[in-house]
Design a protein around this motif. Structure first.
Motif, PDB file in Angstrom:
ATOM      1  N   SER B   8      -1.711  32.217   7.079  1.00 52.10           N
ATOM      2  CA  SER B   8      -1.416  31.074   6.822  1.00 52.10           C
ATOM      3  C   SER B   8      -1.947  29.877   7.677  1.00 52.10           C
ATOM      4  CB  SER B   8      -0.134  30.673   6.448  1.00 52.10           C
ATOM      5  OG  SER B   8       0.945  31.074   7.410  1.00 52.10           O
ATOM      6  N   ASN B   9      -2.951  29.299   7.226  1.00 55.33           N
ATOM      7  CA  ASN B   9      -3.528  28.091   8.005  1.00 55.33           C
ATOM      8  C   ASN B   9      -4.240  28.157   9.254  1.00 55.33           C
ATOM      9  OD1 ASN B   9      -4.295  25.270   7.883  1.00 55.33           O
ATOM     10  ND2 ASN B   9      -2.555  24.554   9.040  1.00 55.33           N
ATOM     11  N   ILE B  10      -5.008  29.352   9.129  1.00 60.67           N
ATOM     12  CA  ILE B  10      -5.821  30.095  10.522  1.00 60.67           C
ATOM     13  C   ILE B  10      -6.867  28.884  10.721  1.00 60.67           C
ATOM     14  CG2 ILE B  10      -7.052  31.875  11.295  1.00 60.67           C
ATOM     15  CD1 ILE B  10      -4.408  32.447  11.878  1.00 60.67           C
ATOM     16  N   LYS B  11      -6.900  28.318  11.948  1.00 57.80           N
ATOM     17  CA  LYS B  11      -7.715  27.487  12.575  1.00 57.80           C
ATOM     18  C   LYS B  11      -8.524  28.201  13.818  1.00 57.80           C
ATOM     19  CE  LYS B  11      -6.437  23.039  10.554  1.00 57.80           C
ATOM     20  NZ  LYS B  11      -5.564  22.076  10.864  1.00 57.80           N
ATOM     21  N   LYS B  12      -9.713  28.074  14.010  1.00 54.55           N
ATOM     22  CA  LYS B  12     -10.589  28.357  15.317  1.00 54.55           C
ATOM     23  C   LYS B  12     -11.552  27.382  15.438  1.00 54.55           C
ATOM     24  CE  LYS B  12     -11.145  30.610  19.070  1.00 54.55           C
ATOM     25  NZ  LYS B  12      -9.962  30.754  20.073  1.00 54.55           N
ATOM     26  N   SER B  13     -11.443  26.715  16.670  1.00 52.33           N
ATOM     27  CA  SER B  13     -12.671  26.128  17.081  1.00 52.33           C
ATOM     28  C   SER B  13     -12.961  26.637  18.442  1.00 52.33           C
ATOM     29  CB  SER B  13     -12.380  24.623  16.956  1.00 52.33           C
ATOM     30  OG  SER B  13     -10.983  24.293  17.387  1.00 52.33           O
ATOM     31  N   PHE B  14     -14.450  26.588  18.364  1.00 53.09           N
ATOM     32  CA  PHE B  14     -15.100  26.796  19.912  1.00 53.09           C
ATOM     33  C   PHE B  14     -15.742  25.377  20.364  1.00 53.09           C
ATOM     34  CE2 PHE B  14     -15.562  30.731  17.467  1.00 53.09           C
ATOM     35  CZ  PHE B  14     -14.794  31.738  18.232  1.00 53.09           C
ATOM     36  N   GLY B  15     -15.331  24.956  21.580  1.00 54.73           N
ATOM     37  CA  GLY B  15     -15.798  23.566  22.001  1.00 54.73           C
ATOM     38  C   GLY B  15     -15.519  22.719  20.721  1.00 54.73           C
ATOM     39  N   GLY B  16     -16.535  22.089  20.024  1.00 60.37           N
ATOM     40  CA  GLY B  16     -16.060  21.001  19.138  1.00 60.37           C
ATOM     41  C   GLY B  16     -16.315  21.561  17.867  1.00 60.37           C
ATOM     42  N   ILE B  17     -16.623  22.799  17.579  1.00 58.79           N
ATOM     43  CA  ILE B  17     -17.325  23.323  16.431  1.00 58.79           C
ATOM     44  C   ILE B  17     -16.102  24.173  15.685  1.00 58.79           C
ATOM     45  CG2 ILE B  17     -18.789  24.888  15.234  1.00 58.79           C
ATOM     46  CD1 ILE B  17     -20.392  24.373  18.087  1.00 58.79           C
ATOM     47  N   LYS B  18     -15.641  23.847  14.426  1.00 54.53           N
ATOM     48  CA  LYS B  18     -14.708  24.363  13.717  1.00 54.53           C
ATOM     49  C   LYS B  18     -15.199  25.704  13.075  1.00 54.53           C
ATOM     50  CE  LYS B  18     -11.995  20.382  13.211  1.00 54.53           C
ATOM     51  NZ  LYS B  18     -11.606  19.074  12.230  1.00 54.53           N
ATOM     52  N   ALA B  19     -15.159  27.005  13.693  1.00 59.69           N
ATOM     53  CA  ALA B  19     -15.417  28.103  12.855  1.00 59.69           C
ATOM     54  C   ALA B  19     -14.752  28.590  11.946  1.00 59.69           C
ATOM     55  CB  ALA B  19     -15.694  29.234  13.946  1.00 59.69           C
ATOM     56  N   VAL B  20     -13.285  28.413  12.188  1.00 59.11           N
ATOM     57  CA  VAL B  20     -12.443  28.510  10.777  1.00 59.11           C
ATOM     58  C   VAL B  20     -11.628  27.460  10.535  1.00 59.11           C
ATOM     59  CG1 VAL B  20     -10.629  30.013   9.839  1.00 59.11           C
ATOM     60  CG2 VAL B  20     -12.573  31.108  11.298  1.00 59.11           C
ATOM     61  N   ASP B  21     -11.653  26.694   9.552  1.00 60.57           N
ATOM     62  CA  ASP B  21     -10.767  25.507   9.359  1.00 60.57           C
ATOM     63  C   ASP B  21      -9.563  25.612   8.467  1.00 60.57           C
ATOM     64  OD1 ASP B  21     -10.173  22.875   9.720  1.00 60.57           O
ATOM     65  OD2 ASP B  21     -12.003  22.333   8.647  1.00 60.57           O
ATOM     66  N   GLY B  22      -8.547  26.271   8.670  1.00 56.98           N
ATOM     67  CA  GLY B  22      -7.459  26.304   7.819  1.00 56.98           C
ATOM     68  C   GLY B  22      -7.631  27.237   6.780  1.00 56.98           C
ATOM     69  N   VAL B  23      -7.594  28.370   6.957  1.00 55.14           N
ATOM     70  CA  VAL B  23      -7.598  29.428   5.961  1.00 55.14           C
ATOM     71  C   VAL B  23      -6.360  30.147   5.477  1.00 55.14           C
ATOM     72  CG1 VAL B  23      -8.732  31.623   4.992  1.00 55.14           C
ATOM     73  CG2 VAL B  23     -10.036  29.782   6.283  1.00 55.14           C
ATOM     74  N   SER B  24      -5.797  30.099   4.426  1.00 58.74           N
ATOM     75  CA  SER B  24      -4.565  30.910   3.967  1.00 58.74           C
ATOM     76  C   SER B  24      -4.974  31.900   2.909  1.00 58.74           C
ATOM     77  CB  SER B  24      -3.674  29.884   3.525  1.00 58.74           C
ATOM     78  OG  SER B  24      -3.477  28.788   4.511  1.00 58.74           O
ATOM     79  N   PHE B  25      -4.374  32.985   3.012  1.00 57.64           N
ATOM     80  CA  PHE B  25      -4.135  33.978   1.929  1.00 57.64           C
ATOM     81  C   PHE B  25      -3.349  35.059   2.101  1.00 57.64           C
ATOM     82  CE2 PHE B  25      -6.678  37.378   3.698  1.00 57.64           C
ATOM     83  CZ  PHE B  25      -7.310  36.749   4.651  1.00 57.64           C
ATOM     84  N   ASP B  26      -3.211  35.780   0.812  1.00 56.10           N
ATOM     85  CA  ASP B  26      -2.178  36.630   1.032  1.00 56.10           C
ATOM     86  C   ASP B  26      -3.005  38.207   0.662  1.00 56.10           C
ATOM     87  OD1 ASP B  26      -0.176  35.140   1.851  1.00 56.10           O
ATOM     88  OD2 ASP B  26       0.884  35.345  -0.079  1.00 56.10           O
ATOM     89  N   VAL B  27      -2.626  39.400   1.116  1.00 50.12           N
ATOM     90  CA  VAL B  27      -3.212  40.384   0.618  1.00 50.12           C
ATOM     91  C   VAL B  27      -2.080  41.394   0.329  1.00 50.12           C
ATOM     92  CG1 VAL B  27      -4.697  42.393   1.021  1.00 50.12           C
ATOM     93  CG2 VAL B  27      -5.052  40.431   2.145  1.00 50.12           C
ATOM     94  N   GLN B  28      -2.217  42.100  -1.070  1.00 51.59           N
ATOM     95  CA  GLN B  28      -0.906  42.616  -1.454  1.00 51.59           C
ATOM     96  C   GLN B  28      -1.175  44.181  -1.258  1.00 51.59           C
ATOM     97  OE1 GLN B  28       1.510  41.091  -2.926  1.00 51.59           O
ATOM     98  NE2 GLN B  28       0.381  38.991  -2.375  1.00 51.59           N
ATOM     99  N   GLU B  29       0.015  44.752  -1.296  1.00 52.81           N
ATOM    100  CA  GLU B  29      -0.175  46.397  -0.988  1.00 52.81           C
ATOM    101  C   GLU B  29      -1.122  46.913  -1.970  1.00 52.81           C
ATOM    102  OE1 GLU B  29       3.684  48.273  -0.774  1.00 52.81           O
ATOM    103  OE2 GLU B  29       2.637  50.111   0.123  1.00 52.81           O
TER     104      GLU B  29
END
Lengths: 332, 247, 291
Positions: B8-29
């Motif tokens: 849910s809502n994963i964000k990752k930035s390096f310096g000022g660059i947003k590499a991942v900007d709020g990603v959410s998802f589910d994976v079912q069995e």
């Protein structure tokens, strides 16, 4: 073919062990002293080979652990305690200090790690030299007794040599078992590819600390033999050069090879003796020999052997393939 | 159905660059989720955040309902989450079998029992089972460094399956693998998914591979989730076509 | 207070010499991943080369010139061609070990061909004291400080103001890119080896009158230079300069205010703290190149 190779190897091993037992029987005092020193240094180098060769962590502090072990043995046995107790204390102490010294390795690598351990080595030397109440400082500790092993006195050079050789044998067996255990595999994984190792569930932190701790403990074991060997210790032999010498032994013999330390210690301890006829030039020749060897084979002596065997195997394999191919072509 | 992985809502930035900007998802069995997107859209960064290789700037990851953000990759792996890497990551000096044993050894017991316990503890048998499954039998004793690229890639994937993981994240398993091998790999992955109910997330550029293997496909662009749906839906989505062809 | 001033001047003087040695050390690391464990012996040797020339009857000034030229030849060109070039592709560690062997070889050679005893060495700064701010300060300290500072300023100017300096910096930072933009990378690397040889020869000239010429004198110096380089920043010339001065001052203050037995421990502890908490050094930038 591999079966025959295996028998040859066992035969060679038995021959070498027999030679190590029989040949020195009529050696003089000095010859036995040098051989005992070889056994002791091999144990210390085996410890460093675990840390550096298998787990890939540079350490310039192995000499300090030999010093800690030697002082533990010297202090305790001159107080009348048996050597085996000193050995236990040295192992526990060096294991614990080695574990702590491993922590910087979790943060920094390569030359930074080399310099942290280098600093530790020099600090340990200062403690040996300055804490007179414990180590008798620059005056050193003399009259270190040699132990009785299973009721046999080892005061004379030959029995003491056998004691060192026996200890080397035990350490070798433990090491052989360790590097074939899951831990040994984890250490190699740590050296080869720490990121991948981590993703396979290998707790790289704990294994790094463990590699440091076990390697250092073996330095301590070597130290507890060194003290009764020389029967007198002062801080000088445990300065930084011992750590550098041990590092050279590991690299020259072949880092990451089981028998590397045996060869490396042989060259470091025996070669200067063989070169003694050149009088003052022997250490110079030794240094030149080490440089030439490293230029020719940076993976050490066993690296040469390894390369040769790999080449032969590849040649054999391609020859087999060629035969198979020619059969296929001539078949129809 | 239960969600094996909840992001849910994963964000990752390096310096000022947003590499991942709020990603959410589910994976079912039992699901095989494909993750596609142009180069540099943040797929591998997202993987690394999920697996603890990178610490996300923000957001939460749950495996089987348990929060795992902040755990180290080794801890996650022992919880049953394993991965492969985009670039080859086998141990070249070890044999195929030793590679697999290494991949499985940390999943049982603790450090002490690993040293003093039974020396093998069924690991060789487990490794040989995986070797058989991936049809690497004739190579079991070869050193991994001597294998062809495709064989190493297969070994790399096989290593992720030691210890019976719940969830496997595969980063470009098909990259650089020849067509025959590719068919093998796909068939093996599908079989494991069927037989062991293992759940996959697969990053892949080979559309044919993704569309035929995956049950659901998710598309990323510029660090965000662009689309999610069955292969058919995604293929028909105008935004996806735009993202791939527009640049 | 006035005592403190003495200590500071003496500390800066030795520190300036450490800085010369440390700068050379970092230059070699930057341009060719060489950790030179023989750097201390590199400082020890030129003094003996100069003494040898003087024994042959040459005057001091000629000995200095020939000594520096011989250093450039042996410690610059020879070191690069015979040891570093053949070993570089094998990685950092084997080369570092080879320089350890080189250090042993150099010490033994000097011991064998020259003397195991310490030899006096003439000072290029006349002996005597001068009055500074109402205090007696040794002329030698001031002279050493002035000369070392002049060299450091000259070197910084060379690196930052001239086109050769810029090309060297480009080589140090990224050889691949430097090659693409037309920098003669090979020549620049050779130049850093020559600069290192020049710096150690100069350091030798400045420090030997104080500590005498002895085959083993490189051990302490080499370690001080390592520590200075790391404390200041392994990948920055100005870091090495700052580190050198700092270690010199810390060393002298420790000698006065900490027990003499443990004065040597102070720089080491500083080193450990820096590596653990600021591994890039006081002035360094985080290392980007994977080693």
């Amino acid at each position: 073919m591999t079966a025959i190779g295996k028998y040859w190897r066992i035969a060679l091993g038995v021959a070498v062990i027999a030679a190590l037992i029989i040949v020195p029987m009529n050696f003089n005092r000095y010859g036995l002293y040098i051989l005992s020193q070889w056994a002791v240094m091999t144990i210390a180098a085996m410890g460093l080979n675990l840390t550096l060769g298998y787990a890939g962590q540079v350490s310039l502090a192995q000499g300090a652990f030999v010093g800690i072990g030697a002082y533990a043995a010297a202090i305790m046995t001159t107080q009348g305690m048996p050597l085996i107790v000193a050995l236990g204390v040295a192992i526990v102490l060096c294991f614990a200090i080695g574990w702590i010294l491993g922590y910087p390795a979790l943060r920094v690598q390569h030359h930074y790690l080399a310099f942290v351990t280098l600093a530790f080595s020099t600090l340990a030397f200062l403690v040996f030299r300055n804490e007179d109440w414990l180590t008798k400082g620059i005056y050193g500790i003399s009259n270190i007794p040699r132990p009785n092993v299973l009721g046999f006195a080892t005061n004379r050079p030959l029995p003491f040599y056998y004691f060192c050789l026996g200890s080397l044998g035990i350490v070798s067996l433990v090491m052989w078992w360790l590097i074939r255990s899951p831990w040994g595999r984890a250490f190699v994984a740590l050296r080869e590819n720490p990121v991948r190792a981590l993703s396979l569930g290998i707790d790289t932190r704990r294994y790094t600390l463990m590699a440091f701790a076990i390697g250092s403990a073996l330095g301590g074991v070597a130290g507890t033999l060194y003290a009764p060997l020389t029967q007198y210790i002062d801080p000088v032999p445990f300065n930084l050069s011992l750590s550098l010498d041990l590092l050279m032994m590991v690299i020259v013999g072949g880092s990451g090879f089981f028998f590397g330390p045996f060869l490396g210690a042989m060259i470091a301890v025996l070669l200067p003796e063989w070169l003694r006829f050149t009088q003052g030039y022997y250490l110079m020749l030794y240094a030149v020999a080490v440089m030439l060897l490293l230029i020719y084979s940076p993976t050490g002596i066993l690296g040469i052997l390894d390369r040769y065997l790999t080449e032969r195997r590849t040649k054999a394999a391609s020859a087999l393939r060629a035969v198979a191919k020619s059969r296929l072509e001539t078949a129809p | 159905m239960t969600a094996v992985l909840e992001v849910s809502n994963i964000k990752k930035s390096f310096g000022g660059i947003k590499a991942v900007d709020g990603v959410s998802f589910d994976v079912q069995e039992g699901e095989i989720l494909g993750l596609i997107g142009p180069n540099g859209c943040g797929k591998s960064t997202l993987f690394n955040c999920i697996l603890g290789q990178l610490t996300p700037t923000d957001g939460e990851v749950k495996v089987d309902g348990k929060v795992v953000t902040g755990l180290r990759p080794s801890e996650l792996n022992r919880l049953g989450v394993s991965r492969t890497f985009q670039l080859l990551q086998v141990f070249p000096k070890l044999s195929v079998r030793e590679n697999l044993i290494l991949a499985g050894q940390e999943h049982q017991g603790n450090m002490v029992s690993r040293l003093f316990g039974p020396s093998d503890a069924g690991l060789t048998a487990a490794a040989d089972q995986i070797i058989g499954f991936f049809k690497l039998d004739h190579l079991a004793t070869e050193t991994a460094g001597g294998l062809s690229y495709g064989q190493q890639k297969l070994l790399d994937a096989a290593m992720a399956f030691m210890g019976g993981p719940r969830l496997v994240l595969l980063d470009e398993p098909a990259g650089g693998v020849n067509l025959t091998m590719l068919g093998d790999l796909k068939e093996r992955l599908a079989a494991i998914n069927r037989e062991k109910r293992a759940t996959f997330v697969v990053i892949e550029h080979n559309m044919e591979f993704v569309m035929s293997l995956c049950t659901r496909v998710m598309v990323m662009a510029e660090g965000r989730l662009l689309a999610m749906g069955t292969p058919g839906e995604v293929r028909a989505n105008p935004a996806v076509i735009e993202a791939y062809l527009g640049h | 207070m006035s005592n403190l001033l003495d200590l500071l001047v003496a500390g800066l003087a030795t520190g300036a010499i450490y800085a010369l040695v440390a700068v050379g050390f970092t230059l070699l690391w930057q341009t060719s991943q060489t950790i030179n464990f023989a750097q201390g012996e590199f400082v020890m040797l030129p003094a003996f080369l100069m003494l040898a020339v003087m024994h042959a009857g040459a005057p001091f000034w000629l000995a200095i010139i020939l000594g520096i030229l011989l250093s450039l030849l042996l410690l610059g060109l020879g070191f690069k061609l015979l040891l570093v070039d053949p070993m570089l592709r094998h990685g950092v560690l084997p080369l570092a070990i080879a320089t350890m062997a080189l250090a042993i070889g150099m010490k033994e050679a000097v011991k064998q061909f020259f003397s195991a005893e310490a030899s006096p060495f003439p000072s290029i700064v006349p002996a005597g004291d001068v009055w500074v701010l109402g205090r007696v300060v040794s002329l030698q300290s001031l002279g050493v400080l002035a000369l070392a500072i002049a060299v450091v300023i000259g070197l910084t100017a060379l690196l930052n103001r001239t086109s050769i300096g810029h090309q060297m910096q480009a080589t140090a930072q990224n050889p691949t890119v430097a090659r693409i933009i037309g920098v003669p990378v090979e020549r620049m690397i050779l130049l850093t080896f020559l600069i290192n040889a020049f710096l150690v020869a100069l350091a030798s000239l400045l420090i030997t009158p104080i500590y005498l010429a002895k085959f083993s004198s490189g051990e302490v110096l080499g370690q001080a230079a390592f520590i200075a380089a790391i404390v200041g920043g392994f990948n920055q010339v100005r870091g090495a300069i700052a580190g050198g001065l700092l270690i010199g001052v810390v060393d002298n203050l420790a000698a006065a205010y900490v027990s003499t037995q443990y004065r040597a421990a102070v720089p080491l502890i500083l080193l450990i703290v820096i590596i653990l908490f600021r591994p890039q050094g006081l002035l360094g930038r985080p290392e980007e190149r994977t080693v």
